[in-house]
Write an enzyme that holds these catalytic residues in place. Structure first.
Site, mmCIF file in Angstrom:
data_model
loop_
_atom_site.group_PDB
_atom_site.id
_atom_site.type_symbol
_atom_site.label_atom_id
_atom_site.label_comp_id
_atom_site.label_asym_id
_atom_site.label_seq_id
_atom_site.Cartn_x
_atom_site.Cartn_y
_atom_site.Cartn_z
ATOM 1 N N SER A 14 0.860 -1.183 0.000
ATOM 2 C CA SER A 14 0.000 0.000 0.000
ATOM 3 C C SER A 14 0.894 1.229 0.000
ATOM 4 O O SER A 14 1.787 1.330 -0.839
ATOM 5 C CB SER A 14 -0.945 -0.038 1.211
ATOM 6 O OG SER A 14 -1.921 0.994 1.122
ATOM 7 N N HIS A 41 -3.040 -1.159 -3.124
ATOM 8 C CA HIS A 41 -4.310 -0.501 -2.872
ATOM 9 C C HIS A 41 -4.443 0.755 -3.704
ATOM 10 O O HIS A 41 -3.551 1.613 -3.717
ATOM 11 C CB HIS A 41 -4.444 -0.165 -1.389
ATOM 12 C CG HIS A 41 -4.455 -1.387 -0.525
ATOM 13 N ND1 HIS A 41 -4.009 -1.407 0.759
ATOM 14 C CD2 HIS A 41 -4.860 -2.656 -0.793
ATOM 15 C CE1 HIS A 41 -4.136 -2.620 1.262
ATOM 16 N NE2 HIS A 41 -4.652 -3.391 0.334
ATOM 17 N N ASP A 133 -3.848 -4.504 6.372
ATOM 18 C CA ASP A 133 -4.310 -5.351 5.277
ATOM 19 C C ASP A 133 -3.185 -6.293 4.852
ATOM 20 O O ASP A 133 -2.018 -5.896 4.787
ATOM 21 C CB ASP A 133 -4.757 -4.519 4.085
ATOM 22 C CG ASP A 133 -5.493 -5.372 3.055
ATOM 23 O OD1 ASP A 133 -6.424 -6.086 3.443
ATOM 24 O OD2 ASP A 133 -5.105 -5.340 1.876
#
Length: 340
Positions: A14, A41, A133
């Site tokens: 990310s 992401h 995540d």
């Protein structure tokens, strides 16, 4: 069980992940024997130049993943915007399943899919990023006999994802981004005798099905798949229930998934929006009341003038208190940032 080779690498990243991915791609050899799937992401509707960036970064060809394409060794496949990057029968699947922690594509969805379809042939890699995540998905990979590789948090621009991954799984492969490519090459070329593993849990299968087919989460009800959490989904305001093998993961009936950290972050944003709306309403109320106060004065309506004056003062005082709270607690550096 006979020896197997790890022929699929799945990489999640990310914030700060582009730099780490470029370093990884630069150190993969041209004859790398595994396919590489990459999820970073992206905002919904965003465009991505990542395939071109990675194609130029090292010797392996990199491309945007295409639905139904065969997984080929020595190729980097990048999740396109607004699609989860999953696997099935040696092919790429790009469903538009529910968001996870506000993301689509999401690393957890890709990791779970690889764990279920490829088992011990998978190497999961977590790079720089905020929040957590990828941690639950990396746990699924390890539980299914796969291997975990994590960027050293000290080397990451944002240490959240690597730190949370290491809190979820134990691995000896904690490396700077520039050293991960060589480690992956060695691991992919070494046949392994996979350990026996338990069958995948019903929760793991259910979550993969949601990402894969976009089904709503009717199977998840309080008392069946998990207890009611008492929280609401930031996306649709529906009730969230605990799911999976850890109590800190939640889904709503539409299927949106949230980790505890991501949910807390979303609640912070929702709280700030609510406060900003309240402040705007108070400022507008004070301004309108002052206008009515002046009109009443011009018309000689003393009682109404006093009433509107009191209303304007109360709204202005409340706005001043709320503005001060925003400066002290929410993060605005000066009062000017939250003035109307």
């Amino acid at each position: 069980m006979s020896l197997v080779k790890r022929n699929l690498v799945v990489v999640g990243a990310s914030a700060g992940g582009i730099e780490a991915l470029r370093a990884l791609a630069a150190t993969l050899p041209p004859d790398f024997p595994a396919a590489v799937l990459v999820t970073v992401h992206l905002g919904i509707g965003a465009r991505s130049a990542l395939p071109l960036i990675l194609d130029r970064a090292g010797p392996l060809p990199a491309k945007s993943a295409e639905h139904g394409a065969d997984l080929a060794p020595g190729t980097i496949y990048v999740a396109p915007p607004d699609r989860h990057l999953l696997t099935a029968g040696g092919k790429i699947v790009l469903p538009r399943g529910p968001t996870e922690s506000g993301h689509r594509p999401a690393a957890n969805a890709m990791f779970r899919s690889a764990a279920l379809t490829e088992g011990p042939r998978v190497i999961g890699v977590v790079l720089s990023g905020m929040l957590d995540d990828g941690a639950a998905g990396l746990r699924a990979i390890v539980d299914r006999g796969g291997l975990a590789v994590v960027q050293d948090p000290a080397d990451a621009l944002f240490a959240g994802m690597p730190t949370n991954a290491l809190a979820e799984v134990e691995t000896e492969h904690v490396l700077p981004a520039a050293e991960i490519g060589a480690a992956l090459d060695k691991l992919a070329r070494t046949p392994v005798d996979p350990p026996p593993v338990a069958p995948p849990s019903d929760a793991l299968r259910a979550e993969d099905l949601i990402a894969r087919e976009g089904v709503d989460f009717q199977a998840v009800r309080p008392g069946e798949s998990g207890p009611a959490s008492g929280y609401t989904c930031p996306d649709r305001n529906g009730a969230l229930v605990a799911v999976g093998d850890a109590p800190e993961r939640y889904r709503c009936r539409i299927g949106h998934a949230w980790s505890a950290e991501a949910l807390l972050g979303a609640q912070d944003e929702e709280f700030e929006r609510a406060l900003s709306m309240a402040l705007r309403s108070l400022d507008e109320k004070a301004g309108l009341a002052r206008k009515l106060e002046r009109r009443s004065h011009d018309r000689g309506h003393g009682a109404l003038e006093e009433r509107y004056s009191r209303s304007a003062g109360e709204a202005a005082d409340a706005a001043k208190t709320l503005r001060r709270f925003l400066v002290d607690s929410v993060g605005a550096e000066t009062e000017e940032e939250v003035r109307p």
